[in-house]
Structures are given as structure tokens and as C-alpha cells.
Design a protein around this motif. Sequence first.
Motif, PDB file in Angstrom:
ATOM      1  N   THR A   1     -89.316  50.835  31.980  1.00 17.73           N
ATOM      2  CA  THR A   1     -89.197  52.097  32.739  1.00 17.73           C
ATOM      3  C   THR A   1     -90.529  52.451  33.390  1.00 17.73           C
ATOM      4  O   THR A   1     -90.579  52.866  34.544  1.00 17.73           O
ATOM      5  CB  THR A   1     -88.780  53.252  31.815  1.00 17.73           C
ATOM      6  OG1 THR A   1     -87.731  52.816  30.978  1.00 17.73           O
ATOM      7  CG2 THR A   1     -88.324  54.459  32.617  1.00 17.73           C
ATOM      8  N   SER A   2     -91.611  52.265  32.672  1.00 19.76           N
ATOM      9  CA  SER A   2     -92.934  52.586  33.223  1.00 19.76           C
ATOM     10  C   SER A   2     -93.328  51.595  34.305  1.00 19.76           C
ATOM     11  O   SER A   2     -94.018  51.950  35.261  1.00 19.76           O
ATOM     12  CB  SER A   2     -93.996  52.594  32.128  1.00 19.76           C
ATOM     13  OG  SER A   2     -93.613  53.468  31.102  1.00 19.76           O
ATOM     14  N   THR A   3     -92.894  50.344  34.153  1.00 15.49           N
ATOM     15  CA  THR A   3     -93.143  49.353  35.212  1.00 15.49           C
ATOM     16  C   THR A   3     -92.504  49.834  36.502  1.00 15.49           C
ATOM     17  O   THR A   3     -93.106  49.768  37.576  1.00 15.49           O
ATOM     18  CB  THR A   3     -92.557  47.977  34.837  1.00 15.49           C
ATOM     19  OG1 THR A   3     -93.189  47.515  33.654  1.00 15.49           O
ATOM     20  CG2 THR A   3     -92.748  46.973  35.957  1.00 15.49           C
ATOM     21  N   TRP A   4     -91.280  50.304  36.367  1.00 18.81           N
ATOM     22  CA  TRP A   4     -90.607  50.817  37.572  1.00 18.81           C
ATOM     23  C   TRP A   4     -91.401  51.981  38.184  1.00 18.81           C
ATOM     24  O   TRP A   4     -91.620  52.027  39.392  1.00 18.81           O
ATOM     25  CB  TRP A   4     -89.183  51.290  37.250  1.00 18.81           C
ATOM     26  CG  TRP A   4     -88.555  51.946  38.449  1.00 18.81           C
ATOM     27  CD1 TRP A   4     -87.974  51.329  39.499  1.00 18.81           C
ATOM     28  CD2 TRP A   4     -88.519  53.357  38.734  1.00 18.81           C
ATOM     29  NE1 TRP A   4     -87.565  52.255  40.449  1.00 18.81           N
ATOM     30  CE2 TRP A   4     -87.883  53.503  40.003  1.00 18.81           C
ATOM     31  CE3 TRP A   4     -88.942  54.492  38.067  1.00 18.81           C
ATOM     32  CZ2 TRP A   4     -87.672  54.752  40.591  1.00 18.81           C
ATOM     33  CZ3 TRP A   4     -88.740  55.740  38.653  1.00 18.81           C
ATOM     34  CH2 TRP A   4     -88.102  55.843  39.901  1.00 18.81           C
ATOM     35  N   HIS A   5     -91.843  52.917  37.344  1.00 20.10           N
ATOM     36  CA  HIS A   5     -92.608  54.060  37.864  1.00 20.10           C
ATOM     37  C   HIS A   5     -93.807  53.579  38.672  1.00 20.10           C
ATOM     38  O   HIS A   5     -94.062  54.043  39.785  1.00 20.10           O
ATOM     39  CB  HIS A   5     -93.120  54.934  36.711  1.00 20.10           C
ATOM     40  CG  HIS A   5     -92.184  56.041  36.340  1.00 20.10           C
ATOM     41  ND1 HIS A   5     -92.064  57.198  37.085  1.00 20.10           N
ATOM     42  CD2 HIS A   5     -91.326  56.165  35.327  1.00 20.10           C
ATOM     43  CE1 HIS A   5     -91.156  57.974  36.530  1.00 20.10           C
ATOM     44  NE2 HIS A   5     -90.694  57.382  35.466  1.00 20.10           N
ATOM     45  N   LEU A   6     -94.540  52.655  38.107  1.00 18.07           N
ATOM     46  CA  LEU A   6     -95.772  52.187  38.749  1.00 18.07           C
ATOM     47  C   LEU A   6     -95.455  51.475  40.061  1.00 18.07           C
ATOM     48  O   LEU A   6     -96.014  51.800  41.115  1.00 18.07           O
ATOM     49  CB  LEU A   6     -96.511  51.242  37.801  1.00 18.07           C
ATOM     50  CG  LEU A   6     -97.799  50.621  38.350  1.00 18.07           C
ATOM     51  CD1 LEU A   6     -98.865  51.683  38.554  1.00 18.07           C
ATOM     52  CD2 LEU A   6     -98.322  49.528  37.407  1.00 18.07           C
ATOM     53  N   PHE A   7     -94.532  50.508  40.005  1.00 17.79           N
ATOM     54  CA  PHE A   7     -94.253  49.700  41.195  1.00 17.79           C
ATOM     55  C   PHE A   7     -93.508  50.487  42.265  1.00 17.79           C
ATOM     56  O   PHE A   7     -93.703  50.284  43.452  1.00 17.79           O
ATOM     57  CB  PHE A   7     -93.465  48.437  40.813  1.00 17.79           C
ATOM     58  CG  PHE A   7     -94.344  47.326  40.381  1.00 17.79           C
ATOM     59  CD1 PHE A   7     -94.924  47.337  39.123  1.00 17.79           C
ATOM     60  CD2 PHE A   7     -94.624  46.260  41.220  1.00 17.79           C
ATOM     61  CE1 PHE A   7     -95.769  46.329  38.720  1.00 17.79           C
ATOM     62  CE2 PHE A   7     -95.458  45.240  40.830  1.00 17.79           C
ATOM     63  CZ  PHE A   7     -96.032  45.264  39.573  1.00 17.79           C
ATOM     64  N   HIS A   8     -92.646  51.361  41.808  1.00 18.36           N
ATOM     65  CA  HIS A   8     -91.873  52.163  42.751  1.00 18.36           C
ATOM     66  C   HIS A   8     -92.801  53.034  43.597  1.00 18.36           C
ATOM     67  O   HIS A   8     -92.693  53.083  44.821  1.00 18.36           O
ATOM     68  CB  HIS A   8     -90.890  53.034  41.966  1.00 18.36           C
ATOM     69  CG  HIS A   8     -90.211  54.081  42.778  1.00 18.36           C
ATOM     70  ND1 HIS A   8     -89.008  53.866  43.410  1.00 18.36           N
ATOM     71  CD2 HIS A   8     -90.560  55.356  43.080  1.00 18.36           C
ATOM     72  CE1 HIS A   8     -88.651  54.969  44.051  1.00 18.36           C
ATOM     73  NE2 HIS A   8     -89.573  55.887  43.878  1.00 18.36           N
ATOM     74  N   GLU A   9     -93.741  53.729  42.951  1.00 20.84           N
ATOM     75  CA  GLU A   9     -94.634  54.647  43.663  1.00 20.84           C
ATOM     76  C   GLU A   9     -95.612  53.895  44.554  1.00 20.84           C
ATOM     77  O   GLU A   9     -95.918  54.338  45.653  1.00 20.84           O
ATOM     78  CB  GLU A   9     -95.442  55.495  42.670  1.00 20.84           C
ATOM     79  CG  GLU A   9     -94.659  56.548  41.930  1.00 20.84           C
ATOM     80  CD  GLU A   9     -93.928  57.531  42.835  1.00 20.84           C
ATOM     81  OE1 GLU A   9     -92.944  58.124  42.354  1.00 20.84           O
ATOM     82  OE2 GLU A   9     -94.312  57.702  44.011  1.00 20.84           O
ATOM     83  N   THR A  10     -96.114  52.789  44.076  1.00 21.23           N
ATOM     84  CA  THR A  10     -97.182  52.103  44.804  1.00 21.23           C
ATOM     85  C   THR A  10     -96.586  51.101  45.774  1.00 21.23           C
ATOM     86  O   THR A  10     -96.586  51.285  46.971  1.00 21.23           O
ATOM     87  CB  THR A  10     -98.133  51.418  43.807  1.00 21.23           C
ATOM     88  OG1 THR A  10     -97.366  50.572  42.942  1.00 21.23           O
ATOM     89  CG2 THR A  10     -98.855  52.445  42.964  1.00 21.23           C
TER      90      THR A  10
END
Lengths: 464, 471
Positions: A245-254
Motif C-alpha cells: 500500500t505504501s509503495t503505491w502511495h509513493l509511486f502514485h504521487e511521484t
Amino acid sequence: MHDIDVSSIKNRLEKNRRGNLTYSDLRLQEKKIHTVTFKDYDVHAERVNMSGRGLRVLHGGRWGFFSCTGLDYNSNTLDNEMEKAKKYSLTEQLKTSRHEYVELAPSSQVYETSVSFPEKNRSIERVDETIELGESIIDHFYSAGKRKLDLVIRTFDDTKLFLSSEGSVIKQQKIYHTVDFIVTVFKQGEEVKGSSTTGQLGTLSRENFDELVMKAQETVTNTEDLLEARKPRMEEKTTLLFNPTSTWHLFHETVGHALEADLMLEGPSLFKSDIGNLVSRYPITVVDDPTLPTVGSYHFDDDGFKASGTVLIEDGLLVDFLHNRETAGAFKSRSTGNARAQDFSHVPLVRMSNFYIEPGDWSMEELLDFNGLYIVKCGAGLAQPQTGEYRIPVELAYRVKRGGEVVGVLRNFNLSGQMLDFLDRIDAIGSRGENNAVTCVKEGQLVQQGAYCPHIRINDCKVY
Amino acid sequence: MEKSDEQFDNIARQLMNLAEQKKSHIEIFFIRSNAYRLKGGGIARISVEHVKDAGFAIRVLKRGRIGTASATLPLHHGAVESIFTEAIRNIEIKHARKYELEQFPAYGRSNFDSDSVFYNQDITRMTEDDLIDLMTQMASVAYMVQGGQNLLTEVGKTIEHVRIVNSNGCDKSYTVGMLGGRMMLSVQRNGKPSIGYTERYTRDKLNVQQIGAESLLLAEMNRQKQLHIGDSAPSGSIFGDVTTIWSPKALAEILSFTLVPVLRSKSFLRLNHPFLSSQEKPITSDILNVYDDPNKRYGLGSSPFDDTGNVIEKWDLIKKGSREHFLSDMGRQSLFRKAYFERRSHSYRYQLGIFPTNLVISMEDDHCVDNIIEHCRIGLYIGSVTGAHSSNPESGDFSVELTELYLVKNGMLERPVAAGELHGNLFSLIRNICLGSKISSEIKPSNAPYAINIPEVLITCPKEEISLLLL
């Protein structure tokens, strides 16, 4: 929607395409949302029925847009609304730098079709089953004075009809559900809240009980850990392991937003001239795929373009951007089928659909063999596609020693850096991805997206 | 009569019959809204949205338990029975609360559809072309300065009709109208844009020039802030006791997450909470008065009765620093309404809660001044904050990022400060209020179904009670 005279409206759209009016499309939508909310042991059932239409016209190279609730619609209504949309598209005072001359990339094909997904669709009217299921889950976690679980279960039946002046008539019906878990944990006068969301295509039934209990348990455990968690005492640079889930947060935003072509049209962007260049020394592959069976899926986008997967980064090389027909026209490229609007009352923007990072070959044991922080929950972050700078708030993380030993629990700190830097410092990618249902807000429009991401480990990240 | 009003009459009749058959009592809250929203500056030169929404929420009372359900109109055939069944079903939930209520109160019958106290009736007569005029006037402000660029302009008009009926003969209704406007513009110098954003809501006339001017001023201030990045920021230690001047917008945001929750009800507070101290002992600065006024002329929260039909009047909450009442003492209950610019198809939540209507915060006359900044030798002017939603309403602790911040020296705004963080406590803030400005502003805090009327306020906190970090 069965009262709409589709062929008459389709003919009128085609007929009106003349002179400066080079293109128009009409989206009619009927969206039913059933929500069952369990809060403080009270239950509330809500039925929402949203219906309406949105008309887009490309007049003199500029968009005009008109939307209205209700589906009392015929070709005369269309003519009136088209005149308004055309008239307003010329309002000079409202011109901004985005309103340069628009030229659409060609549509690959004109479609006349109707699709429903998932194929095995139950009616969403069985609210009593949802209430029973929710009650069982709440009961399972009931612990007076120690913790409280609230739930919000939403089931959606979304039917869209797209007609264009090029002759397309596309009907799509999608049924899906989301479940929000909100946990409150009490201890010695202190109270802490935690939450998570899950969702899938189709409706919920008793068969989903076990997986929902598992997700609720994960949320309860994370929230209970928050009671012990402390803010880090000082700034540090360390290795971070991100859960899916945190991977998604990071990659999604950047990475995700930085590759949306409409944002590139607004100004300088980090990736604008990088197609074909290496953006990560680690052979990472990132894909956006609307055809994956998750809450973010669709068969045709809101330009009427047939959806298919788009490889964005392949083995570390930047391959493509996300496009709609407008941005594809500006970039002299082809649409990737990523035009999406929140609903009929909004203009489509370039949006992600289902964000997928190809898993690697590292096991959990191998991934956890490091000194650093294991990030399990992030909040909504901010990133600048122009410069690549990002800031992501972290709500919960564990300090880990080599061998996987947890030696501390942390909360409420930030990650920041530059996205090209972190792409280069990827150290390991987990072998197992996880599905998640997520929501994304862009320019005030909320859309559902799917995420399929593995664990990712990144060296030398700044936390403060 | 609107089509949805007729539909509602039919639905209400069916629901009353069902309630009678099940030997229960029912209360129905109905809301119909008609909105025009115009947005310019996005992808389309202009987006026009015409929204007609209608829906209702029911509470079914049986044996002291209440079940709820809600729906938007139109309903499909057979849905009324399903909705009632779901509400009754919810009464059977294992851990559901028990209320001391045998039936819903008989609040009588009244109609406030054309009452001019609650909104300026000119709003009803505004056409689409009138709104476009307002919008283009607002957008034009961006082009008054070199390098100005309009990014987003939006104006909206909403007319809302509310009706409440119950099985004890209550049948009451009212209509209100509202205008809203927001603007984002940028000012570009040397290739770098600076952005300013303002939004305003009103039940009177919308001053679009003011919205435009404020956005422009904010953009200019942000541009100046960029010029000062890298300057050494004054550290907290030079202030000693920290003097801050709060803009209405910034302080309203903090109060909506800290003061409003503790004003709600005695039962929400722990036993030794400061707000439970005796009424004679001041809990805030003795120059502070707080009251709620549901009948404030054109107030954003004004209404003739609450969402159960109960009529309430102006109510003192804090007088000269001492607590007079809680909001719950008024007996008023409201459904949580979503922010005005959001889609209204599910515009209200089911649970009745205790909220103020127009919360008025004022100072005693002899502590009100014309220009509050002149009274500050050295301090900070706080224009806006973010992060107030993470405040702890129990303890009153809050941590916010100061997103619009200026250094004040010798009674003048000296320069913008890049950013700051403030960690403080509500009770310390309100205990140390020293001065207020004579003019108040009406603020609708984010995500709040009420308005706060508040002036600029000067607060001097002992340095032990506040932590300020300037970046």
C-alpha cells in the motif's frame, strides 16, 4: 436510460459537426450507490441515485462543457445545450494558458457496443445481506471499552452511455464495492484512530467474510501499534522498505502523476523529454492497465477510446506517458485510453486506472534483512512533477534490524526527496504483489483506482 | 410545486402508513436543492453545471430505539418499503443505543419559504447570465497586473428547500439561498508563478471584486515570500512571550476542531475537563463572549428550526470568560451537511449531531480596536493554517502548519515568513486573548456545517504554553 432515443441523438451529434464545431461527445450516466454505515454501533442504510449528462464540444479549437442532472433527454435538449456549450467556449475573460488550440489525436475506431462487468453480476439491491455481513464483522471485533470498529460498505452500479459526433455509441455497466474500516483503540484515557480501505469488482456476500476479517484485523493491529508509536527524534537518512500500500502511495504521487501528459502540457515536467531514457538503474517495470479486474477498471475511457494496458517504465527505461486524445494530439502520439471523469458533471482528465508494478524475486525474509524502517501506512502526499520533489507523510512504521527484528514503532514523520534519486536507489522488489482499492483526487475530481504493487526497498532516504 | 415535492408527499404518506402498521413513529427530513455552478479555467473554457437534487432521511422510533435510512429521489418502484424495512431492521442491531424517547415531539406546522431573514431573495432571481457576468468580473482581476493569470474561477448559486414531517403532526419547511465564489490566480515574475486562492460564501450579495483582490494580494505576498527564502528567520527565542495576531480564517479553522467539540455537550467531556469547572470561574479570557445565533440575518448557518423541527433561539455559551451553557442545552440537533460546492446527491449524513449555526465570537467593547496590528510591537500575523483537523478535542492540543505568515514589527507588517509550525493548546489560546478588531468576518470552516463569526484577535501566550518553529 432505456427511454433515451439513442439513434436520434447520435444522428444529431453527427449532423451538428460542421464549421468550427469539429467534435462533440455526450456522456449519460446513471449511478446507484448503496451505502451501509456502521458507526458507534448504529447502522444507517443510504440509497443514492445520481443521473445526468455531460456534453463536451470542441468549438474553434476550444472546449465548452455543459452538464445537467436528469435523463429527460432528447435531440431538442441536445441542441439547446450545445448552443450554450459553444457560446461559453468563446468567453475571452476565462482564457488561461491551458486554452491553446486543441487538436484531438485520431480515434482508432468507432464503436457501437455494450459491456457489463464483472460478467457474473448480482443486483446491488440486497442491502439486507450487506447489513448482516457488516454486523458479523463488527461482532467479531467487539471489545467494550478497548476498541471499536466502524465500517462503511458501499456498493456501486454505474452505467454510462457515451455517444460522439464520430458515430460511437458505447454502453458500459460496472458493479463494484468498497469497504472502509475505521478502528478506534482506547488505552488509559488515550484514543487512537486508524483506517484502511479494500474493494473489488462485484457485490459483497457471505463468502467475503474471511478476507474482510483479515483486512479488519490488519487495521486493528496497526492501530493498536500506533498507541506505542513515537515520532522520530531527529532527521535521518536510512533504508526504507515499503509495504504494497505504501509503495503505491509513493509511486502514485511521484511517478504516476508525473507521467500524466496533461500535467506536462501545463508547464515544465521532469520526464517530458525522457522517453527512451533510463530513469532507474534498477530494472523496474511500471504499467497502467484499465483491463485488470479491479475497482479502477473500464473497457472504454471517457473519450470513447478502447482501453488497453500501457507500459510506462520497462526495465528502468521510460517508455510512454498516459494520454487522452487531447494530449496525444498535442504530443503527436496516440491516446492510451486514460481519459476519465469523476462523473457526467465533470470534464475528463488524464487519470491513472490500475497502477501495476511488476513483482521482482525477493522473498519477505530477504527483504526484511536490513537496518532501517518498514513503512506500513502513508498519508496523502505532495509531489511536484516539474522538479520531481516530493513529500509523503508516514503514519506508521517499524524500525527493523537485520534479520527482521522489530526494535521500535514510529509515527507521524515525513519522507522527502527527488523522484529520480529514489528510482535510482531501489535495492529490491518483492516477489508478491497485493491488490488494493484506492481513490485519487486531481483537480477536485475523485476516481477509484486499483493498485497492484509489491514490497519495494529503497536505500538512503531522508526522513524527518 | 416541484416534481420532487409531489414525489415526497407520496413517499411521506406511504412511510407514515408503514410506521403505523409497525406500531412505530417516524420522522422524515426532506431536502431539495437547485444549483448552478460555473467553473472557468480548467480544461474547458467554461463548464456549466446545473444540478437538481432531492432526497430524504428517516428516523424510525420503536421501543426507545431508533433506526435510520436515507435515499435520493426519484425512487424505484418498491423502494419505499425496502427503505422502511432497512430502518426498522437497524433497530434490531445488537449493540444499538436506547433513547429516552417515546415519540417524536409535536413541533407544529409552519412555512418559512419566503422569509427574508435567512437569505437575500435576489439570489432566487439570478439567471445563468448574471452568474457568468459575476464570473467574468472576478476573472478580469487577474489581468489587472502584469504577469497575472487566471487559473480557476468558480461561482455557484444554490437554492435549498427543507421540510420536516413526523408522525406527531409536525410539518415545517423553509427555503434558503446561497452564493459562493472562488478564485485561484497566479502572478508570474521572472518565470516563477506565485499562486493566491480565496473562496467566499454568502447568503447576501457576492462581492467578486473582493474575492479577486484577495487572491491577487495573496499571490503577491507569496511572490514576496519567495524573495525572502534563505533570509534568516527570526527564532522563537527573541519573542519571549509569543504574540500572535490571528486572521479570522486561521483562528476559525482551529476553533472548529477544538472549541466547537468541547462546547457541544457535557457528556462528551472527561470528569476533570476544564470546561466542566463551575460557571463562576472563568475558563477563557474575561473579555471573550461566545454565543450561537440561529436567526442571524443572512447568516450562513441561519435557519428557523433545526433538522428535527425544533425552534431554537440565540444562546449564550461563554459570557465574559465564564461558561454559561453547552450547545446541547439548546436541544438543537442537525444533520451534518456537506460543503456547498460538493455534489449534493448525498449531501447529509444520517446521524443527528450537535452543531452550532452561526457561532459568534466577540470581545468586550473596550477591548476592540480599529487596527489590531498597530498594537503589536513584535509578533507574527497568522493568515492561514493547515492541519487543524488532527487536533485533539479532548485535551485541546493542536499542531498546525502556518501557511500564510508575516512578521510584525512596531505595529506594521514587515515581511512574509516562508513557513512555520505552531504547537499549542486551545485553552491557553483563549485564556490569553487580549484584543479583538472591531470588524468581524463570517467564515465557513472547511468541512463544517456551520459558520463562525470572528474578528482578528491578538493573543499573547507565555512561551511555556506554546511552541513555534519558523522555517
